[in-house]
Write an enzyme that holds these catalytic residues in place. Sequence first.
Site, short mmCIF file in Angstrom:
data_model
loop_
_atom_site.label_atom_id
_atom_site.label_comp_id
_atom_site.label_asym_id
_atom_site.label_seq_id
_atom_site.Cartn_x
_atom_site.Cartn_y
_atom_site.Cartn_z
N CYS A 14 0.60 -1.21 0.04
CA CYS A 14 0.08 -0.08 -0.02
C CYS A 14 0.94 1.21 0.12
CB CYS A 14 -1.10 0.22 0.91
SG CYS A 14 -1.97 -1.19 0.80
N SER B 10 -4.60 -9.16 0.19
CA SER B 10 -4.41 -7.85 0.81
C SER B 10 -4.89 -6.74 0.13
CB SER B 10 -2.95 -7.65 1.58
OG SER B 10 -2.09 -7.99 0.15
N CYS B 11 -4.97 -5.61 0.66
CA CYS B 11 -5.71 -4.48 0.19
C CYS B 11 -4.89 -4.06 -1.17
CB CYS B 11 -5.83 -3.22 0.97
SG CYS B 11 -4.29 -2.58 1.45
N PRO B 12 -5.55 -3.44 -2.13
CA PRO B 12 -6.94 -3.22 -2.44
C PRO B 12 -7.71 -4.42 -2.88
CG PRO B 12 -5.84 -2.34 -4.39
CD PRO B 12 -4.80 -3.16 -3.43
N VAL B 13 -7.64 -5.65 -2.96
CA VAL B 13 -8.10 -6.60 -3.71
C VAL B 13 -9.21 -6.96 -3.00
CG1 VAL B 13 -7.98 -8.82 -4.50
CG2 VAL B 13 -5.77 -7.63 -4.57
#
Lengths: 345, 205
Positions: A14, B10-13
């Site tokens: 991220c 995990s993000c953003p999946v």
Amino acid sequence: MDVNLLDTVEYGGCSAKIPPAKLEEILASLPLPSDPNIIVDIDTHDDAGVYRINDDLALVLTTDFFPPVCSDPYEFGQIAAANSLSDIYAMGAVPLLALNIVMFPQADIPMEAYAEILKGGFDKATEAGTRIIGGHTIDDAPPKYGLAVVGTVSPSRVITNAGAVPGDRLILTKPVGTGIILAGQRLQMTEEANVQAALDSMKQLNRAGAEVMQQFDIRGATDITGFGLGGHALKMAKAGNVTINIEMEKVPLLPDVYRLADEGCLPGASFRNLEYATGSMDAEGLDDYNLRMIAFDAQTSGGLLISVAPEKAEEVLTQLIEKGYPRSAIIGNVTARGKTYLNLL
Amino acid sequence: MKIADTTGHSCPVPLIMAKKALKETGEGENLKVITDNKTSLSNLERFFSDNGMDYTVTSEGDLHTLIVKRGGEDIETTQPADYCDVKINTPEAAGDYSVVFSSQQMGEGHEDLGLMLTKSFLITLLASDTLPRSVLLYNSGVKLASHDSFVIDQLRELESRGVKLLLCGTCINFYNITRNIVVGSVSNMFDMAGEMISVRKIIKP
């Protein structure tokens, strides 16, 4: 040499920044050095520290480094350097000298990649007219790169994030959405051309933007990086004790960013940044949820957010467009401190 | 109920998967989103609350299940089993065939007999080695997915075992039972006809 630097970064990482709310809390517990020559310190969460040497000269100091945002080591070096230099430009200063800061896992990645990263940084620094005169490397994974930079500025011409005054217009010099595009790239949700557009935008120095700011005697600006447009606008509003109003419809976006946001491709950093703004922000006037999240997309080497007197706004905008920032736009204004620091419309 | 199982991502999946599933979730249907990532859980919660959607969260160890209310359906009507049943199995030996119900009854004749046969068929199907790839409900067959349906438990079990349950949206609207539907995905002629064309065998009991 065939190295894909993105393979070295944990998937879904991220954004590598510490959440802004946490950072503020920790920094608040440290005593600030007291020295009449410190013109700007971390008190206002500005882009760089400024120290007055004499009436004509102040030093501007900053550092920034992060893990890879792209596959190609040379390109990564360029982007990381442009990003580090950006804080100097946001203060209206000229970068003078820099040091490399490198973390590199020598056992995992060919040393050629290390050389390429440094070459990217060197070329970008040269373009900025800055000399890299040293640095420090430690063996660590994943790789990280950036610069510590010293710039110079006349103490009377320092541009800070506390310089926005009610009545000003706000100009943004680069389109936003680099975080969303990079996430979309990892998930193979966007085309190569869109990724390249984002990389090119990140590589671009804010140098000419800083020159335009000095030409027009601008006093308030910041650069848009990890806390997103909304986060940095909020910091600017707090520092200047004003309210900043941003019309999200007018904010320039990188190609494909809106579609990706609509599909839910929102990196975790957007949520952290949004969390930080909650309580200081009113987004009731913005119906479009995607635009709200785009406002908090963490940017790497983003553009300058410039606060400019209304009578000069059009002229500054024209200059910025001519000087190489064709997507520059007036995206909002500054008003007297209202109920919230930041309004998204 | 529509399910987005995002475990392992995990993000953003997870958000991408949830948004996609949300688009495919009909009015009056609930969406179940499963994640084993704490950050993704909080981002999903933030997303749903920011968009004014009611949801509940249940956590069991590292597995978090969000039930998102979409339109008419009351979350409270969701069976407790849906909350506990967090591990979604991949279809066990999913057969290359579809089962089609165009009414609530199996065969033609006395209504009571027809309903009994439908239930018996579904129970037998669940016990068989090869589950169908999909179950398609159309015309008055969509009433089988209603909360007061006599085979609701069997349909839930089929869905939880990975069988696609497609409901004819036009039919649901025609019978005006949108608010009663508690299982399956509301679909359209394009997808349902596509499904019938692509499977090797269609069973119409």
